[in-house]
Design a protein around this motif. Structure first.
Motif, PDB file in Angstrom:
ATOM      1  N   ASP A   1      15.601 -23.506   8.414  1.00  0.00           N
ATOM      2  CA  ASP A   1      15.304 -23.678   6.987  1.00  0.00           C
ATOM      3  C   ASP A   1      15.736 -22.415   6.242  1.00  0.00           C
ATOM      4  OD1 ASP A   1      14.368 -24.185   4.465  1.00  0.00           O
ATOM      5  OD2 ASP A   1      12.315 -24.675   5.088  1.00  0.00           O
ATOM      6  N   PRO A   2      16.979 -22.363   5.761  1.00  0.00           N
ATOM      7  CA  PRO A   2      17.490 -21.158   5.087  1.00  0.00           C
ATOM      8  C   PRO A   2      16.714 -20.771   3.832  1.00  0.00           C
ATOM      9  CG  PRO A   2      19.280 -22.642   5.683  1.00  0.00           C
ATOM     10  CD  PRO A   2      18.009 -23.403   5.889  1.00  0.00           C
ATOM     11  N   SER A   3      15.896 -21.680   3.308  1.00  0.00           N
ATOM     12  CA  SER A   3      15.138 -21.345   2.098  1.00  0.00           C
ATOM     13  C   SER A   3      13.979 -20.395   2.387  1.00  0.00           C
ATOM     14  CB  SER A   3      14.602 -22.616   1.442  1.00  0.00           C
ATOM     15  OG  SER A   3      13.648 -23.260   2.284  1.00  0.00           O
ATOM     16  N   LEU A   4      13.599 -20.285   3.640  1.00  0.00           N
ATOM     17  CA  LEU A   4      12.493 -19.409   4.000  1.00  0.00           C
ATOM     18  C   LEU A   4      12.956 -17.953   4.056  1.00  0.00           C
ATOM     19  CD1 LEU A   4      10.827 -21.584   6.779  1.00  0.00           C
ATOM     20  CD2 LEU A   4      10.091 -21.304   4.407  1.00  0.00           C
ATOM     21  N   ALA A   5      12.012 -17.053   3.827  1.00  0.00           N
ATOM     22  CA  ALA A   5      12.346 -15.625   3.713  1.00  0.00           C
ATOM     23  C   ALA A   5      12.758 -15.046   5.056  1.00  0.00           C
ATOM     24  CB  ALA A   5      11.147 -14.858   3.169  1.00  0.00           C
TER      25      ALA A   5
ATOM     26  N   ALA B   1       9.683 -25.282  10.967  1.00  0.00           N
ATOM     27  CA  ALA B   1      11.004 -24.785  11.354  1.00  0.00           C
ATOM     28  C   ALA B   1      10.988 -24.232  12.773  1.00  0.00           C
ATOM     29  CB  ALA B   1      11.457 -23.714  10.372  1.00  0.00           C
ATOM     30  N   LEU B   2       9.892 -23.585  13.176  1.00  0.00           N
ATOM     31  CA  LEU B   2       9.838 -22.985  14.504  1.00  0.00           C
ATOM     32  C   LEU B   2       9.528 -24.016  15.586  1.00  0.00           C
ATOM     33  CD1 LEU B   2      10.041 -20.354  16.110  1.00  0.00           C
ATOM     34  CD2 LEU B   2       7.589 -20.004  15.731  1.00  0.00           C
ATOM     35  N   SER B   3       8.643 -24.972  15.280  1.00  0.00           N
ATOM     36  CA  SER B   3       8.234 -25.945  16.299  1.00  0.00           C
ATOM     37  C   SER B   3       9.085 -27.200  16.297  1.00  0.00           C
ATOM     38  CB  SER B   3       6.769 -26.335  16.084  1.00  0.00           C
ATOM     39  OG  SER B   3       6.621 -27.030  14.833  1.00  0.00           O
TER      40      SER B   3
ATOM     41  N   LEU C   1       5.145 -14.939  12.267  1.00  0.00           N
ATOM     42  CA  LEU C   1       4.963 -16.083  13.159  1.00  0.00           C
ATOM     43  C   LEU C   1       5.907 -15.956  14.357  1.00  0.00           C
ATOM     44  CD1 LEU C   1       3.677 -18.925  13.562  1.00  0.00           C
ATOM     45  CD2 LEU C   1       5.662 -19.844  12.318  1.00  0.00           C
ATOM     46  N   VAL C   2       5.342 -16.056  15.563  1.00  0.00           N
ATOM     47  CA  VAL C   2       6.159 -15.914  16.769  1.00  0.00           C
ATOM     48  C   VAL C   2       6.102 -17.150  17.666  1.00  0.00           C
ATOM     49  CG1 VAL C   2       6.026 -13.398  16.816  1.00  0.00           C
ATOM     50  CG2 VAL C   2       4.263 -14.751  17.981  1.00  0.00           C
ATOM     51  N   ASP C   3       5.142 -18.048  17.423  1.00  0.00           N
ATOM     52  CA  ASP C   3       5.041 -19.222  18.285  1.00  0.00           C
ATOM     53  C   ASP C   3       4.322 -20.341  17.531  1.00  0.00           C
ATOM     54  OD1 ASP C   3       5.387 -20.680  20.660  1.00  0.00           O
ATOM     55  OD2 ASP C   3       3.345 -20.225  21.307  1.00  0.00           O
ATOM     56  N   ALA C   4       4.761 -21.568  17.761  1.00  0.00           N
ATOM     57  CA  ALA C   4       4.123 -22.756  17.184  1.00  0.00           C
ATOM     58  C   ALA C   4       4.287 -23.902  18.170  1.00  0.00           C
ATOM     59  CB  ALA C   4       4.751 -23.106  15.835  1.00  0.00           C
ATOM     60  N   THR C   5       3.173 -24.395  18.675  1.00  0.00           N
ATOM     61  CA  THR C   5       3.220 -25.465  19.673  1.00  0.00           C
ATOM     62  C   THR C   5       2.212 -26.547  19.327  1.00  0.00           C
ATOM     63  OG1 THR C   5       1.632 -24.262  21.051  1.00  0.00           O
ATOM     64  CG2 THR C   5       3.968 -23.923  21.520  1.00  0.00           C
ATOM     65  N   GLU C   6       2.492 -27.756  19.753  1.00  0.00           N
ATOM     66  CA  GLU C   6       1.582 -28.880  19.546  1.00  0.00           C
ATOM     67  C   GLU C   6       0.422 -28.761  20.533  1.00  0.00           C
ATOM     68  OE1 GLU C   6       2.180 -33.578  18.517  1.00  0.00           O
ATOM     69  OE2 GLU C   6       3.276 -32.741  20.221  1.00  0.00           O
ATOM     70  N   VAL C   7      -0.759 -29.121  20.086  1.00  0.00           N
ATOM     71  CA  VAL C   7      -1.932 -29.048  20.933  1.00  0.00           C
ATOM     72  C   VAL C   7      -1.779 -30.008  22.114  1.00  0.00           C
ATOM     73  CG1 VAL C   7      -4.427 -29.420  21.049  1.00  0.00           C
ATOM     74  CG2 VAL C   7      -3.409 -28.356  19.014  1.00  0.00           C
TER      75      VAL C   7
END
Length: 614
Positions: free
Chosen positions: A368-372, A564-566, A606-612
């Motif tokens: 997502d290029p719109s993110l910083a 974007a990360l997950s 943010l370094v990690d994003a996972t589904e429960v």
């Protein structure tokens, strides 16, 4: 008598002027001393520090070879450590014969077998910084195609300076004690074998000027005495009326008094002494520079018996000048990684949480290029340098860099070098809080020890800080160590503290719930003492939030960065997002019961994003 005085003055003048001129011409010694040698066939040549400092003055190094030439210098122990178990030509200096000596150290020598590697040199005085001055023959920027049989020495953080050339390389190096050279070709061919070292010699003639000036003054005085004698002689020969000669009455012989004889003898002796003194004065200036080398031979370093008890301090990991070059290289590499969004490039200069945050941000901004994008690596003035006192590995350095944009906040870094052949990597990259400054630390020339993570010198141990501060963020005033932390300048609590987390809960729809957890990350803490017996400590806190639906069939919409990360826009199971929070604390000494632990700076991402349950 007046003519005698004039003659003496003329003699003194001619002798003084003659010797004064001779001192600058025929009696002048050589302007430099040089010695050359041809080394063995090893791919590496190490020129020991005793060669560079065999004589006083700036050393001129001339290297002749066929093809590529690489030259670098650094602390002797660092050079030997980088060479490791590789074979090398070892060049030393024989002070008796004033000649270079070379021998080949086998590959097993550095690891304890075969020939013995050179002993570790004394620590380098960082205040005596080498002064490289380019001379013709060097061609910086030449690319040396190292084959891989020998590691590529270029851009190693161990070197204080390095140079490239082709066929010929000439450099002037004003190296302090404990500095050695490493010379290579392309890693396959033998190192360039023809080496020559030259030192300037003091062939000045300090008495030449006074002798010439004194001779001129003596010549002028002699001329004055000669004119005075002529005038006096002309007056004595003036016209006289002739008187008739009368016969002289016989007179008895009269002996001179002893006093008169002594005066005449003393006068003649004084005149002779003046001539001898003048000649001796002239001859005293004949020796220039104390012989061929004179006092140019460097004196041995003072020992403990010369200067009393010597404190055995380990050398600093880097000098301030070295660190400045390291920061420049870091900035170039990380900028290239940011432009390409390449975690592989970033990994050559970053590690730990600093690398994890950048790697995750590359993934997020690519999706997502719109993110910083993450903040650029600071490229500016190095304001604080605190190297570890360490002659082995791993090594650490704490530094603060003020970005070129003076409106930007300073950035603190913890750098670690794992081995002699590894470059420094940034493990912690932390933006300082506005208006806060790092407490005074030891000078860069002295450095400091690195404290253990379980030391009890402060209000809290370094390995307790992350968990204790994490409890403050989640529990607020109910946290056990809440009163030990200063809240006034802590802006992180505003972002992710107790009140912010409560608001986050309140803003969730009734169909979802959120749970906050945190704890110390995998990265070890790094701690250095301050001048007031406190500590500067960098720690990692993993701060996580888990959002799950409360009703069957309900789904959670993930935030943009988490999505974007997950790669998950919605989930019926829930999502756990983990943020790396790099923290820099000042911990007061345990004796100061009124002081509080201060958060000097932080960086989070943010370094990690996972589904429960996935």
């Amino acid at each position: 008598m007046r003519f005698v005085i004039a003659i003496v003055l003329f003699v003194v003048a001619f002798v003084a002027i003659g010797f004064g001129i001779a001192q600058r011409t025929i009696l002048a010694g050589p302007a430099s001393f040089s010695t050359a040698i041809s080394t063995g066939d090893a791919p590496i040549t190490v020129v020991d520090g005793d060669v560079l400092n065999a004589l006083q003055g700036t050393q001129t190094v001339s290297i002749d070879g066929d093809g590529d030439i690489f030259l670098a210098y650094g602390r002797t122990s660092d050079v030997i450590a980088w060479v490791g178990d590789l074979a090398y030509n070892h060049v030393t200096f024989d002070r008796d014969s004033l000649q270079l000596v070379t021998r080949t150290v086998s590959g097993e020598g550095a690891s304890g077998e075969g020939e013995t590697a050179p002993p570790t040199a004394p620590a380098v005085d960082p205040s005596a910084t080498p002064d490289p001055s380019a001379t013709p023959g060097a061609e910086p920027g030449e690319v040396i195609p190292f084959s891989g049989e020998v590691p590529d020495p270029r851009d190693s953080d161990l070197w204080m300076q390095e140079f490239d050339g082709t066929d010929e390389l000439v450099r002037k190096i004003n190296a302090p004690q404990g500095i050695s050279l490493i010379i290579m070709s392309n890693g396959v061919d033998p190192a360039p074998s023809d080496l020559e070292f030259a030192w300037p010699l003091d062939n000045s003639a300090p008495l030449s000027g006074p002798l010439i000036i004194g001779g001129i003054l003596s010549l002028l005085a002699g001329l004055a005495a000669f004119l005075w004698a002529l005038v006096h002689a002309r007056r004595r020969r003036g016209p006289r009326r002739k008187q008739p000669r009368l016969p002289k009455a016989p007179q008895p012989k009269r002996l001179k008094r002893a006093k008169d004889r002594r005066a005449i003898t003393a006068g003649r002796a004084s005149m002779s002494a003046a001539v001898v003194v003048a000649a001796s004065l002239a001859l005293s200036g004949c020796t220039v520079g104390g012989g061929v080398l004179g006092s140019g031979l460097a004196s041995p370093s003072p020992t403990a018996t010369d200067i009393g008890e010597v404190v055995d301090l380990k050398p600093v990991a880097v000098t301030k000048q070295q660190l400045g070059r390291i920061i420049d290289r870091l900035a170039d590499t990380v900028d290239a990684a940011d432009a390409a969004k390449s975690a592989d490039i970033a990994a050559t200069r970053l590690d730990g949480p600093a690398l994890a945050m950048r790697t995750a941000n590359y993934t997020i901004t690519t999706a997502d290029p719109s993110l910083a994008a993450i903040a650029p690596f600071p490229d500016g003035d190095v304001e604080v340098v605190l190297p570890q006192q360490n002659d082995s590995w791993p090594r650490s350095v704490f530094t603060v860099v003020q970005p070129s944009d003076t409106n930007a906040a300073p950035v603190a870094m913890m750098l670690v070098q794992d081995s002699a052949r590894d470059n420094y990597k940034v493990h912690y990259l932390i933006t300082l809080e506005p208006g806060l400054v790092v407490p005074p630390v030891a000078p860069a020339e002295i450095g400091s020890v690195q404290l253990n993570s379980d030391n009890g010198l402060g209000l809290l141990r370094p390995d307790q800080l992350a968990d204790s501060y994490g409890a403050v963020l989640i529990q607020g005033e109910a946290a056990p160590d809440f009163d030990k932390f200063d809240a006034e300048s802590d802006t992180l609590r505003v972002d992710i503290g107790f009140d912010a987390k409560q608001k986050r809960k309140a803003d969730l729809p009734a169909t979802a719930q959120i749970e906050f957890t945190n704890g110390a990350g995998d990265e070890p803490s790094i701690s250095f003492p301050t001048n007031d017996a406190g500590q500067i400590v960098a720690v990692l806190l993993d701060d996580s939030e888990t959002v799950t639906p409360l009703e069957a069939g309900a789904a959670i919409n993930t935030p943009a960065a988490v999505k974007a990360l997950s790669g998950l826009a919605r989930t019926a199971k829930g999502i756990t997002a983990t943020y790396a929070v790099q923290l820099l604390f000042y911990v007061p000494p345990v004796s100061d019961t009124t002081a509080k632990i201060q958060l000097l700076g932080f960086s989070q991402g943010l370094v990690d994003a996972t589904e429960v349950n996935s």
